[in-house]
Scaffold this active site. Structure first.
Site, PDB file in Angstrom:
ATOM      1  CB  CYS A   7     -34.127 -29.163  32.835  1.00 35.56           C
ATOM      2  SG  CYS A   7     -35.172 -30.507  33.422  1.00 35.56           S
ATOM      3  CB  CYS A  52     -31.534 -36.510  37.288  1.00 35.89           C
ATOM      4  SG  CYS A  52     -31.012 -34.779  37.445  1.00 35.89           S
TER       5      CYS A  52
END
Length: 308
Positions: free
Chosen positions: A88, A236
């Site tokens: 992530c 993201c």
């Protein structure tokens, strides 16, 4: 009464809940083994931390772990409302900012062990953080998927730490006030990819969809659907890495050139890449801000102690 110490932050609007202590001790020799142990034996702790009544569908969790490599600052396991993430990007930025907030690290380069390998993060003097992500690449180009109610859509499949289906031509309006329509559209696409057996390399499931549009203040604006049916408020990090891999494969972004990726909320990451054999090494720069330093309480007499 069980207690979990957490630091909450957001990176470009996307929240990270860093678990500093309170979870069961893990014994795996690698972060992948520890992630599997957490998933198979202790998953109720993820649910208690992220699901209602203590959490919500948007939260991404990060478990702070001792490093498994001699040269690493720490290890980390990422998870969300639906399960576990390989990597992530926004969460790594949140992790580093949180460790600085706690006084555990100073500006400089910090290596971090993850379930998909070691990454490094540079904490700059001005508070910005640059993540050198895992090697990324485009796996397949111009892949067709038939999305019920929407027809055939073409996209690229790329790895940026998670598997993405990246779509430039979709006919959707990428604006925040259209997020409900975008959510249903991209969720239908994820389900169609699964139903039609379209995967990443070696059959790995594609669990993110990324749509792109023009943005007057950036090179691109995106909408990213994550597993668990929550959209990414940030640009993201792994998705931007996958985008850089596609741009590099197309020859439309030179090595070292900056790509400004905007999110649907208007936040931005700055990305660039270096060649790494047949893959690229993405560098993603962003900022995180602290929102809470708190203790979650688990009363086992509570019928919803371990989440709803």
């Amino acid at each position: 009464m069980k207690q979990i110490h957490v630091i909450d932050s957001h990176t470009g609007g996307e929240p990270t809940r860093l678990v500093m202590k309170g979870f069961p001790q893990l014994h795996g020799r690698s972060m992948a083994e520890q992630r599997d142990e957490l998933r198979e034996l202790h998953d109720r702790w993820r649910r208690a931390c992220l699901l209602e009544p203590r959490g919500n569908d948007v939260l991404v969790g990060a478990l702070y772990c001792p490093p498994v490599s001699a040269d690493a600052t720490c290890g980390v396991i990422f998870f969300n409302n639906a399960g576990y993430l390989n990597m992530c990007g926004h969460g790594t930025i949140g992790l580093v900012a949180s460790l600085q907030h706690l006084g555990l690290i100073a500006p400089g380069v910090h290596k971090i062990d993850t379930p998909v390998g070691q990454v490094s993060a540079t904490l700059h003097e001005d508070g910005a953080i640059t993540v050198a992500n895992v090697p990324s690449y485009r796996y397949r180009q111009h892949v067709a998927v038939n999305v019920p109610g929407h027809g055939v859509v073409h996209g690229d499949i790329a790895w940026g730490g998670n598997w993405f289906f990246l779509v430039a031509e979709h006919g959707q309006r990428i604006e925040l006030d259209n997020r409900e329509v975008l959510t249903e559209y991209t969720w239908a696409m994820l389900k169609a990819l699964e139903a039609q057996g379209i995967t990443g390399e070696n059959g790995a499931p594609i669990d993110h969809v990324e749509l792109f549009a023009d943005d007057p203040n950036a090179d691109s604006r995106n909408f990213v659907m994550c597993p668990g049916k929550a959209y990414d408020r940030s640009p993201c990090g792994t998705g931007t890495s996958a985008k850089l891999a596609c741009l590099a494969a197309d020859g439309t972004l030179a090595e070292g050139q900056t790509w400004v990726q905007a999110s649907i909320t208007g936040s931005q990451f700055h990305g660039r890449y270096e060649r790494d054999g047949e893959r690229i090494r993405p560098f993603i720069t962003g900022r995180a801000h602290m929102t809470a330093d708190s203790t979650l309480l688990i009363d086992e007499q509570d019928p919803f102690a371990w989440g709803i």
